[in-house]
Write a protein that holds these residues in place. Structure first.
Motif, mmCIF file in Angstrom:
data_model
loop_
_atom_site.group_PDB
_atom_site.id
_atom_site.type_symbol
_atom_site.label_atom_id
_atom_site.label_comp_id
_atom_site.label_asym_id
_atom_site.label_seq_id
_atom_site.Cartn_x
_atom_site.Cartn_y
_atom_site.Cartn_z
ATOM 1 N N ASN A 159 0.835 -1.202 0.000
ATOM 2 C CA ASN A 159 0.000 0.000 0.000
ATOM 3 C C ASN A 159 0.870 1.252 0.000
ATOM 4 N N TRP A 203 -6.437 1.128 -0.006
ATOM 5 C CA TRP A 203 -5.385 0.445 -0.752
ATOM 6 C C TRP A 203 -5.093 1.143 -2.068
ATOM 7 N N ILE A 204 -3.867 1.604 -2.211
ATOM 8 C CA ILE A 204 -3.364 2.133 -3.475
ATOM 9 C C ILE A 204 -2.073 1.364 -3.765
ATOM 10 N N PRO A 205 -2.158 0.377 -4.662
ATOM 11 C CA PRO A 205 -0.969 -0.434 -4.938
ATOM 12 C C PRO A 205 0.099 0.396 -5.657
ATOM 13 N N ASN A 249 1.690 -0.372 -8.268
ATOM 14 C CA ASN A 249 1.532 -0.526 -9.711
ATOM 15 C C ASN A 249 0.288 -1.381 -9.944
ATOM 16 N N ASP A 250 -0.719 -0.811 -10.592
ATOM 17 C CA ASP A 250 -1.996 -1.520 -10.777
ATOM 18 C C ASP A 250 -1.852 -2.807 -11.588
ATOM 19 N N GLU A 251 -1.073 -2.765 -12.655
ATOM 20 C CA GLU A 251 -0.896 -3.963 -13.483
ATOM 21 C C GLU A 251 -0.217 -5.085 -12.705
ATOM 22 N N ALA A 257 -0.108 -5.404 -9.496
ATOM 23 C CA ALA A 257 -1.012 -5.841 -8.425
ATOM 24 C C ALA A 257 -2.013 -6.859 -8.965
ATOM 25 N N ALA A 258 -2.531 -6.607 -10.166
ATOM 26 C CA ALA A 258 -3.486 -7.546 -10.775
ATOM 27 C C ALA A 258 -2.820 -8.898 -11.028
ATOM 28 N N HIS A 265 -10.614 -8.133 -2.954
ATOM 29 C CA HIS A 265 -10.269 -8.306 -4.372
ATOM 30 C C HIS A 265 -9.954 -9.764 -4.672
#
Length: 144
Positions: free
Chosen positions: A80, A87-89, A91-93, A95-96, A131
């Motif tokens: 985070n 939650w703000i990862p 890097n979104d990609e 994190a996915a 998630h």
């Protein structure tokens, strides 16, 4: 007889557990939960797997888990950057991708998401668990 059936059900169930070590000075409660829920993998969701106490450093936890035949993985991309429970990862990609990797492990058994904050409602791991639940549909239990 009912208690035995319920215990067998609990063991057969797959959960997404969350645990924050807070200011704990030892692993007693942590390892008690790992055993009670038959955890197959501890997923460290800290951006930096470090702590005020070296005992909670990622590599130390990994060694302790390995001694108990429990897999340990650090997923910094599930960390985070917000500084609070939102939650703000980093890097979104990434994190996915990390969520997908963890979902594959969660399909094989109970996992435990580990972070520093003792109270789950104050920690991003609760949101990470939600998630993950969308991918595997396992029940979430916040421990500790």
């Amino acid at each position: 007889m009912v208690a035995t059936y319920e215990n067998q059900n609990a063991i057969a169930s797959k959960y997404i557990l969350t645990f924050g070590y807070g200011n704990r000075k030892n692993y007693d409660e942590f390892f008690s939960y790992l055993e009670e829920f038959n955890v197959v993998c501890v997923v460290d969701v800290r951006l930096h797997p470090r702590a005020w106490s070296r005992k909670w450093y990622g590599e130390i936890i990994q060694k302790s888990c390995n001694e108990k035949n429990i897999k340990y993985v650090s997923k910094a991309f599930l960390g985070n950057t917000s500084g609070n429970s939102n939650w703000i990862p980093p890097n979104d990609e990434e994190a996915a991708i990390a969520l997908q990797e963890i979902s594959e492990i969660a399909q094989t058994g109970t996992i435990l998401l580990l972070c520093a904050e003792k109270k789950s409602y104050c920690c991003h791991r609760a949101e990470v668990a939600l998630h993950l639940q969308k991918l595997v549909n396992n029940e979430i239990k916040h421990l500790g």
